[in-house]
Design a protein around this motif. Sequence first.
Motif, PDB file in Angstrom:
ATOM      1  N   ASN A 146       0.820  -1.219   0.000  1.00 23.72           N
ATOM      2  CA  ASN A 146       0.000   0.000   0.000  1.00 23.72           C
ATOM      3  C   ASN A 146       0.853   1.269   0.000  1.00 23.72           C
ATOM      4  N   CYS A 147       1.864   1.302  -0.852  1.00 20.16           N
ATOM      5  CA  CYS A 147       2.766   2.453  -0.931  1.00 20.16           C
ATOM      6  C   CYS A 147       2.633   3.159  -2.279  1.00 20.16           C
ATOM      7  N   LYS A 148       3.002   4.444  -2.290  1.00 22.16           N
ATOM      8  CA  LYS A 148       3.096   5.223  -3.516  1.00 22.16           C
ATOM      9  C   LYS A 148       4.553   5.642  -3.704  1.00 22.16           C
ATOM     10  N   ILE A 149       5.143   5.244  -4.830  1.00 17.84           N
ATOM     11  CA  ILE A 149       6.569   5.450  -5.052  1.00 17.84           C
ATOM     12  C   ILE A 149       6.770   6.297  -6.303  1.00 17.84           C
ATOM     13  N   TYR A 150       7.364   7.483  -6.139  1.00 16.87           N
ATOM     14  CA  TYR A 150       7.632   8.384  -7.248  1.00 16.87           C
ATOM     15  C   TYR A 150       9.142   8.539  -7.401  1.00 16.87           C
ATOM     16  N   GLY A 196      -0.630  -3.921  -3.737  1.00 18.95           N
ATOM     17  CA  GLY A 196      -1.481  -2.751  -3.553  1.00 18.95           C
ATOM     18  C   GLY A 196      -0.749  -1.430  -3.661  1.00 18.95           C
ATOM     19  N   CYS A 197       0.301  -1.380  -4.480  1.00 18.71           N
ATOM     20  CA  CYS A 197       1.129  -0.183  -4.570  1.00 18.71           C
ATOM     21  C   CYS A 197       0.915   0.558  -5.892  1.00 18.71           C
ATOM     22  N   LEU A 198       1.461   1.765  -5.954  1.00 17.90           N
ATOM     23  CA  LEU A 198       1.495   2.558  -7.170  1.00 17.90           C
ATOM     24  C   LEU A 198       2.930   3.016  -7.384  1.00 17.90           C
ATOM     25  N   PHE A 199       3.473   2.727  -8.571  1.00 15.88           N
ATOM     26  CA  PHE A 199       4.847   3.089  -8.884  1.00 15.88           C
ATOM     27  C   PHE A 199       4.881   4.007 -10.099  1.00 15.88           C
ATOM     28  N   VAL A 200       5.648   5.082  -9.997  1.00 18.49           N
ATOM     29  CA  VAL A 200       5.942   5.951 -11.141  1.00 18.49           C
ATOM     30  C   VAL A 200       7.456   5.940 -11.297  1.00 18.49           C
ATOM     31  N   LEU A 201       7.966   5.230 -12.324  1.00 19.89           N
ATOM     32  CA  LEU A 201       9.384   4.918 -12.420  1.00 19.89           C
ATOM     33  C   LEU A 201       9.916   5.155 -13.833  1.00 19.89           C
ATOM     34  N   ALA A 202      11.196   5.562 -13.917  1.00 18.58           N
ATOM     35  CA  ALA A 202      11.883   5.682 -15.208  1.00 18.58           C
ATOM     36  C   ALA A 202      13.245   5.015 -15.081  1.00 18.58           C
ATOM     37  N   SER A 203      13.525   4.061 -15.979  1.00 17.15           N
ATOM     38  CA  SER A 203      14.780   3.324 -15.886  1.00 17.15           C
ATOM     39  C   SER A 203      15.063   2.635 -17.215  1.00 17.15           C
ATOM     40  N   HIS A 204      16.322   2.236 -17.408  1.00 17.07           N
ATOM     41  CA  HIS A 204      16.670   1.508 -18.627  1.00 17.07           C
ATOM     42  C   HIS A 204      16.065   0.105 -18.606  1.00 17.07           C
ATOM     43  N   GLN A 205      16.011  -0.511 -17.430  1.00 17.55           N
ATOM     44  CA  GLN A 205      15.451  -1.855 -17.330  1.00 17.55           C
ATOM     45  C   GLN A 205      14.680  -1.988 -16.020  1.00 17.55           C
ATOM     46  N   ILE A 206      13.511  -2.641 -16.087  1.00 20.10           N
ATOM     47  CA  ILE A 206      12.680  -2.816 -14.897  1.00 20.10           C
ATOM     48  C   ILE A 206      12.234  -4.266 -14.825  1.00 20.10           C
ATOM     49  N   ARG A 207      12.559  -4.931 -13.713  1.00 16.79           N
ATOM     50  CA  ARG A 207      12.159  -6.315 -13.492  1.00 16.79           C
ATOM     51  C   ARG A 207      11.263  -6.379 -12.253  1.00 16.79           C
ATOM     52  N   ILE A 208      10.167  -7.113 -12.364  1.00 10.15           N
ATOM     53  CA  ILE A 208       9.163  -7.163 -11.301  1.00 10.15           C
ATOM     54  C   ILE A 208       8.879  -8.616 -10.939  1.00 10.15           C
ATOM     55  N   HIS A 209       9.078  -8.974  -9.674  1.00 10.55           N
ATOM     56  CA  HIS A 209       8.822 -10.330  -9.194  1.00 10.55           C
ATOM     57  C   HIS A 209       7.777 -10.285  -8.080  1.00 10.55           C
ATOM     58  N   TYR A 245       3.490   3.058 -13.642  1.00 15.39           N
ATOM     59  CA  TYR A 245       3.578   4.113 -14.646  1.00 15.39           C
ATOM     60  C   TYR A 245       5.055   4.228 -15.013  1.00 15.39           C
ATOM     61  N   LEU A 246       5.419   3.775 -16.206  1.00 22.39           N
ATOM     62  CA  LEU A 246       6.831   3.553 -16.521  1.00 22.39           C
ATOM     63  C   LEU A 246       7.298   4.307 -17.764  1.00 22.39           C
ATOM     64  N   ARG A 247       8.596   4.599 -17.753  1.00 22.22           N
ATOM     65  CA  ARG A 247       9.334   4.940 -18.965  1.00 22.22           C
ATOM     66  C   ARG A 247      10.613   4.117 -18.930  1.00 22.22           C
ATOM     67  N   CYS A 248      10.855   3.312 -19.954  1.00 18.57           N
ATOM     68  CA  CYS A 248      11.995   2.406 -19.937  1.00 18.57           C
ATOM     69  C   CYS A 248      12.497   2.162 -21.349  1.00 18.57           C
ATOM     70  N   ARG A 249      13.781   1.832 -21.459  1.00 20.23           N
ATOM     71  CA  ARG A 249      14.383   1.573 -22.768  1.00 20.23           C
ATOM     72  C   ARG A 249      14.064   0.166 -23.263  1.00 20.23           C
ATOM     73  N   SER A 250      13.960  -0.787 -22.343  1.00 16.32           N
ATOM     74  CA  SER A 250      13.673  -2.169 -22.720  1.00 16.32           C
ATOM     75  C   SER A 250      12.302  -2.570 -22.188  1.00 16.32           C
ATOM     76  N   ARG A 251      11.815  -3.704 -22.635  1.00 16.35           N
ATOM     77  CA  ARG A 251      10.497  -4.175 -22.211  1.00 16.35           C
ATOM     78  C   ARG A 251      10.512  -4.547 -20.728  1.00 16.35           C
ATOM     79  N   PRO A 252       9.534  -4.102 -19.953  1.00 17.70           N
ATOM     80  CA  PRO A 252       9.454  -4.513 -18.554  1.00 17.70           C
ATOM     81  C   PRO A 252       9.283  -6.030 -18.456  1.00 17.70           C
ATOM     82  N   TYR A 279       4.821   6.938 -17.992  1.00 18.38           N
ATOM     83  CA  TYR A 279       5.434   7.746 -16.923  1.00 18.38           C
ATOM     84  C   TYR A 279       4.745   9.102 -16.834  1.00 18.38           C
ATOM     85  N   CYS A 280       4.514   9.582 -15.609  1.00 17.08           N
ATOM     86  CA  CYS A 280       3.757  10.827 -15.442  1.00 17.08           C
ATOM     87  C   CYS A 280       4.276  11.658 -14.277  1.00 17.08           C
ATOM     88  N   LEU A 281       5.600  11.675 -14.081  1.00 14.42           N
ATOM     89  CA  LEU A 281       6.176  12.413 -12.956  1.00 14.42           C
ATOM     90  C   LEU A 281       6.731  13.751 -13.427  1.00 14.42           C
TER      91      LEU A 281
END
Length: 345
Positions: free
Chosen positions: A231-235, A250-263, A271-278, A291-293
């Motif tokens: 239940n966190c909001k991460i900008y 139950g979180c909300l993430f607004v992130l920008a990175s070259h690579q994003i891995r989610i387990h 909400y993402l901006r990334c160079r490669s596929r998440p 991405y909307c930050l």
Amino acid sequence: MDDQQALSSTTNDISTDPTLDPTTQRKHAAMIERLSNLHQSRVSNKSESKDPSFESTKSFLSLFTNSKQAIESSLAQIQQIPDTSPNLDLKPDLEKISISITDLEKLVAENSYFLPPYEVRSSLKTISDLKQTLDSVSSKLKPRKKFSFKNKPAKKPETANIVTEDAYKNEEHQSSYKVKDSPGFRSIENEVLIKEFKGAEIGEYVLSDLTNCEVRLTGCFRTLFINRLKNCKIYVGPVLGSILIEEVEGCLFVLASHQIRIHHAKGTDFYLRCRSRPIIEQSSGVRFAPYCLCYDGIENDLKESNLYDDTGSWANVDDFQWLRAVQSPNWSILPESQRIDTVRI
């Protein structure tokens, strides 16, 4: 002698031949110059005709393999140190290896947008194995000390407190996340947590064991590790390398990175901006949007991180646990009517 050297030699011979009059010398020199230009054009066309993806992939694999072998060699050397040297300080060597592994991970992140999916998976598996080996060697050579932590009653104010990283450093927090020595926020509830990265300050950062928190990270840094959030909001501003996320709900993430891995993510919006596929694994009910930050200086940060342009990769998610040709049921595109507005921090 190659063609270019031969042409140059011929030009020199003609220009210094005393038996030729000046007019003949000039004509021969002009002819040789035309041949030289034609040769350069052929070389250029040949170079441009090569498959850039193949050349880049080949170059990446060569660099990756050399770096991996160097890390493995360093680990092997440390493992050969006899147990009869208990006072030998190996911490600097272990830290250097850890940095090398992180750099290798960054290399994959920065090049994964053009690499074949198999090469990305294989490289990430290699990095994971190197990390496990390093953890094993570290545990064996420098056993962890036993720490005691103060038991503080949980504080639940009516309104969330605002905590900067400098204030947070003065408190004691416990985390079982493997990146223990990296700075970050750990074991906190009901707080607004703020950190600003300034200038050339680049490194790893950790968010672990947070509940009902809002986190604001601005500026550029290299790697972000996120573990056990609820239940966190991460900008977050642009991350130069990769973002690794594990066990969030139950979180909300607004992130920008070259690579994003989610387990192991559940019911979470990204909400993402990334160079490669998440990449997602063992996740369900996760939704994705662009991405909307916004904050002062974010445009420069995005440009410096090579993340200014939205490539649309946020909408092309790879579910490593879903191998069928049809769309994975574990993720979806967040409908525009349900997306949040631009977040200004």
